[in-house]
Design an enzyme around this catalytic site. Sequence first.
Site, PDB file in Angstrom:
ATOM      1  N   VAL A  14       0.797  -1.225  -0.127  1.00 49.70           N
ATOM      2  CA  VAL A  14       0.027   0.122   0.007  1.00 49.70           C
ATOM      3  C   VAL A  14       0.953   1.179   0.192  1.00 49.70           C
ATOM      4  CG1 VAL A  14      -1.730   1.312   0.996  1.00 49.70           C
ATOM      5  CG2 VAL A  14      -1.885  -1.386   1.108  1.00 49.70           C
ATOM      6  N   LYS A 104      -7.047  -1.623   8.857  1.00 50.57           N
ATOM      7  CA  LYS A 104      -8.402  -2.025   9.328  1.00 50.57           C
ATOM      8  C   LYS A 104      -8.234  -2.543  10.773  1.00 50.57           C
ATOM      9  CE  LYS A 104      -6.997  -5.169   5.947  1.00 50.57           C
ATOM     10  NZ  LYS A 104      -7.070  -5.492   4.671  1.00 50.57           N
ATOM     11  N   GLU A 128     -11.112   5.403   4.300  1.00 45.07           N
ATOM     12  CA  GLU A 128     -11.766   4.942   3.257  1.00 45.07           C
ATOM     13  C   GLU A 128     -11.041   3.487   2.961  1.00 45.07           C
ATOM     14  OE1 GLU A 128     -14.422   6.162   0.852  1.00 45.07           O
ATOM     15  OE2 GLU A 128     -14.396   4.105   1.022  1.00 45.07           O
ATOM     16  N   GLY A 186      -0.762 -13.648  -5.555  1.00 45.93           N
ATOM     17  CA  GLY A 186      -0.443 -12.792  -4.699  1.00 45.93           C
ATOM     18  C   GLY A 186      -1.448 -12.148  -3.963  1.00 45.93           C
ATOM     19  N   GLU A 189      -2.243 -13.667   1.744  1.00 41.69           N
ATOM     20  CA  GLU A 189      -0.945 -13.310   2.380  1.00 41.69           C
ATOM     21  C   GLU A 189      -0.224 -14.508   2.874  1.00 41.69           C
ATOM     22  OE1 GLU A 189      -0.262 -10.143   3.785  1.00 41.69           O
ATOM     23  OE2 GLU A 189      -1.790  -9.460   3.166  1.00 41.69           O
ATOM     24  N   ASP A 200     -10.667 -10.674   8.916  1.00 39.58           N
ATOM     25  CA  ASP A 200     -10.571  -9.570   8.160  1.00 39.58           C
ATOM     26  C   ASP A 200     -12.045  -9.012   7.808  1.00 39.58           C
ATOM     27  OD1 ASP A 200      -8.781  -8.097   6.149  1.00 39.58           O
ATOM     28  OD2 ASP A 200     -10.239  -8.662   4.897  1.00 39.58           O
ATOM     29  N   LYS A 204     -13.707  -5.200   9.021  1.00 41.93           N
ATOM     30  CA  LYS A 204     -14.401  -4.096   8.072  1.00 41.93           C
ATOM     31  C   LYS A 204     -15.640  -3.716   8.330  1.00 41.93           C
ATOM     32  CE  LYS A 204     -11.046  -5.649   4.563  1.00 41.93           C
ATOM     33  NZ  LYS A 204     -10.842  -6.621   3.516  1.00 41.93           N
ATOM     34  N   GLY A 301      -5.270  -4.625  -3.154  1.00 44.36           N
ATOM     35  CA  GLY A 301      -4.406  -4.282  -4.268  1.00 44.36           C
ATOM     36  C   GLY A 301      -3.513  -2.943  -3.836  1.00 44.36           C
TER      37      GLY A 301
HETATM   38  N1  LIG Z   1      -2.499  -4.934   0.845  1.00 45.75           N
HETATM   39  C1  LIG Z   1      -3.683  -4.529   0.479  1.00 45.75           C
HETATM   40  O1  LIG Z   1      -4.342  -4.493  -0.699  1.00 45.75           O
HETATM   41  C2  LIG Z   1      -4.397  -3.853   1.583  1.00 45.75           C
HETATM   42  C3  LIG Z   1      -5.893  -3.082   1.130  1.00 45.75           C
HETATM   43  C4  LIG Z   1      -6.229  -2.433   2.090  1.00 45.75           C
HETATM   44  C5  LIG Z   1      -5.505  -2.424   3.386  1.00 45.75           C
HETATM   45  N2  LIG Z   1      -4.500  -2.983   3.550  1.00 45.75           N
HETATM   46  C6  LIG Z   1      -3.855  -2.470   4.874  1.00 45.75           C
HETATM   47  O2  LIG Z   1      -2.708  -1.469   4.806  1.00 45.75           O
HETATM   48  C7  LIG Z   1      -1.957  -1.811   5.664  1.00 45.75           C
HETATM   49  C8  LIG Z   1      -0.585  -2.167   4.902  1.00 45.75           C
HETATM   50  O3  LIG Z   1      -0.753  -3.330   3.939  1.00 45.75           O
HETATM   51  P1  LIG Z   1       0.384  -3.742   2.739  1.00 45.75           P
HETATM   52  O4  LIG Z   1      -0.237  -4.909   2.260  1.00 45.75           O
HETATM   53  O5  LIG Z   1       0.907  -2.674   2.325  1.00 45.75           O
HETATM   54  O6  LIG Z   1       1.371  -4.302   4.213  1.00 45.75           O
HETATM   55  P2  LIG Z   1       2.913  -5.009   3.695  1.00 45.75           P
HETATM   56  O7  LIG Z   1       3.076  -5.067   2.128  1.00 45.75           O
HETATM   57  O8  LIG Z   1       3.407  -5.997   4.610  1.00 45.75           O
HETATM   58  O9  LIG Z   1       3.778  -3.672   4.029  1.00 45.75           O
HETATM   59  C9  LIG Z   1       3.722  -3.163   5.725  1.00 45.75           C
HETATM   60  C10 LIG Z   1       4.664  -1.895   5.447  1.00 45.75           C
HETATM   61  O10 LIG Z   1       4.793  -1.319   6.951  1.00 45.75           O
HETATM   62  C11 LIG Z   1       6.206  -1.457   7.383  1.00 45.75           C
HETATM   63  N3  LIG Z   1       5.973  -1.801   8.910  1.00 45.75           N
HETATM   64  C12 LIG Z   1       5.511  -2.735   9.313  1.00 45.75           C
HETATM   65  N4  LIG Z   1       5.657  -2.671  10.698  1.00 45.75           N
HETATM   66  C13 LIG Z   1       6.246  -1.537  11.126  1.00 45.75           C
HETATM   67  C14 LIG Z   1       6.732  -0.967  12.166  1.00 45.75           C
HETATM   68  N5  LIG Z   1       6.502  -1.205  13.469  1.00 45.75           N
HETATM   69  N6  LIG Z   1       7.453   0.470  12.080  1.00 45.75           N
HETATM   70  C15 LIG Z   1       7.445   0.685  10.730  1.00 45.75           C
HETATM   71  N7  LIG Z   1       7.259   0.285   9.861  1.00 45.75           N
HETATM   72  C16 LIG Z   1       6.549  -0.840   9.809  1.00 45.75           C
HETATM   73  C17 LIG Z   1       6.883  -2.439   6.700  1.00 45.75           C
HETATM   74  O11 LIG Z   1       8.253  -2.144   6.708  1.00 45.75           O
HETATM   75  P3  LIG Z   1       9.426  -3.092   6.112  1.00 45.75           P
HETATM   76  O12 LIG Z   1       9.109  -2.815   4.481  1.00 45.75           O
HETATM   77  O13 LIG Z   1      10.672  -2.522   6.363  1.00 45.75           O
HETATM   78  O14 LIG Z   1       9.220  -4.420   6.403  1.00 45.75           O
HETATM   79  C18 LIG Z   1       6.259  -2.351   5.301  1.00 45.75           C
HETATM   80  O15 LIG Z   1       7.083  -1.357   4.541  1.00 45.75           O
HETATM   81  C19 LIG Z   1      -2.175  -3.251   6.491  1.00 45.75           C
HETATM   82  O16 LIG Z   1      -2.798  -2.597   7.734  1.00 45.75           O
HETATM   83  C20 LIG Z   1      -3.248  -3.768   5.608  1.00 45.75           C
HETATM   84  O17 LIG Z   1      -4.540  -4.287   6.436  1.00 45.75           O
HETATM   85  C21 LIG Z   1      -3.773  -3.450   2.725  1.00 45.75           C
END
Ligand SMILES: NC(=O)c1ccc[n+]([C@@H]2O[C@H](COP(=O)([O-])OP(=O)(O)OC[C@H]3O[C@@H](n4cnc5c(N)ncnc54)[C@H](OP(=O)(O)O)[C@@H]3O)[C@@H](O)[C@H]2O)c1
Length: 332
Positions: A14, A104, A128, A186, A189, A200, A204, A301
């Site tokens: 994200v 979330k 959002e 992908g 998770e 999850d 929401k 995504g």
């Molecule tokens: N993926 C989706 O499609 C999606 C959709 C809606 C909502 N979300 C929500 O958006 C959030 C991020 O999702 P994502 O898929 O982008 O996750 P992700 O790919 O696992 O990325 C998480 C990021 O946060 C960083 N991070 C994690 N813990 C941290 C901490 N304690 N201090 C500093 N940085 C930290 C990680 O750092 P490093 O890179 O150094 O490991 C990484 O850059 C989640 O809460 C998820 O539920 C995701």
Amino acid sequence: MSVIKVALLGFGTVGEGVYSAIQSHQAQLRKLLGKEVRIVAILIRDQTKERMIDANILVTTNFEDIIEIPDLDVIFEAIVGEEPGRSYLLQAIEKGIHVVTANKEMFANHGHELIQRAQENEVNIGFEATTAGGVPIIRTIKQLLQVNQITKIQGILNGTSNFILTEMRERKLSFADALQLAQNKGYAEADPTNDISGIDAFYKLMILSQLVINQQPNWSEVIIDGIKSITQEQIEQAEKRGQRFKHIAEISFNDHSLVASVQPIIVDSNHPLYSIEGVENAIAVEASLVGKITLQGPGAGKFATASAMIEDFVDIIQHSATKKRREYQSIK
Ligand SMILES: NC(=O)c1ccc[n+]([C@@H]2O[C@H](COP(=O)([O-])OP(=O)(O)OC[C@H]3O[C@@H](n4cnc5c(N)ncnc54)[C@H](OP(=O)(O)O)[C@@H]3O)[C@@H](O)[C@H]2O)c1
């Protein structure tokens, strides 16, 4: 030209999406907001990962470096889990910085507190992206609530579960094979527990409940069941009857009670969620005046989620510009 200074917490799927979207839509943002949007800092956890980030942006593992940046306007939060996201956003709000979150789990648990603190500190909070990714369900509900009373919401809120159920029906895959395919593509998770257990979708649903009536049901009273126990045979039997299994998060807002569940349900072809396939999300809302509305789109995504966050950001900047103009006019 003056500048809107923003920082990103997280540079995963994200965070990187928000970064790219701000860079690729700079001209559009400048036209809309009359200012350059400048990413000044990014918080990450692991300094050793290689990342494509402009050299003039501060990349740090220390949140203090970010919160101390003078005149920071907005923080985008896209990290994982309740903490440290909650604490970081509270600190930002206390400093008068607007926040936009995709987290979330954190928001289902602490959204109420964050919204209250944001109001007290006269900043805005956008969420959002926490619910159904790119589908603008939060702003639609806010809009409807101006006049309508919302009586019921039913949603397919987890794309991974919906993808697995679709693959099991269309390609006759077993649950395990469909899950493996979701992981290969992908969608799921590496640890898909929250997706397939219904947690999850539950988070929401709780965010939607909080939005609609400023309250959530008692979590222990919500039925939460995932898709793991559904067999290929059950899906085939349902299909022979013209029905489909859908994993549905549902809440009814009655006068005196909140009834919520997250579970697989067999639906007929006339159900608004019957034809939602693959990783798509959809939400059917029933409201007093408008009747039934169904919104459908990408529930997750990189760019769908970034889109929701940038839309929140634009709203916040435009809203605060209008507020400043009104304050200025009332002083004159
Ligand atoms: N993926 C989706 O499609 C999606 C959709 C809606 C909502 N979300 C929500 O958006 C959030 C991020 O999702 P994502 O898929 O982008 O996750 P992700 O790919 O696992 O990325 C998480 C990021 O946060 C960083 N991070 C994690 N813990 C941290 C901490 N304690 N201090 C500093 N940085 C930290 C990680 O750092 P490093 O890179 O150094 O490991 C990484 O850059 C989640 O809460 C998820 O539920 C995701």
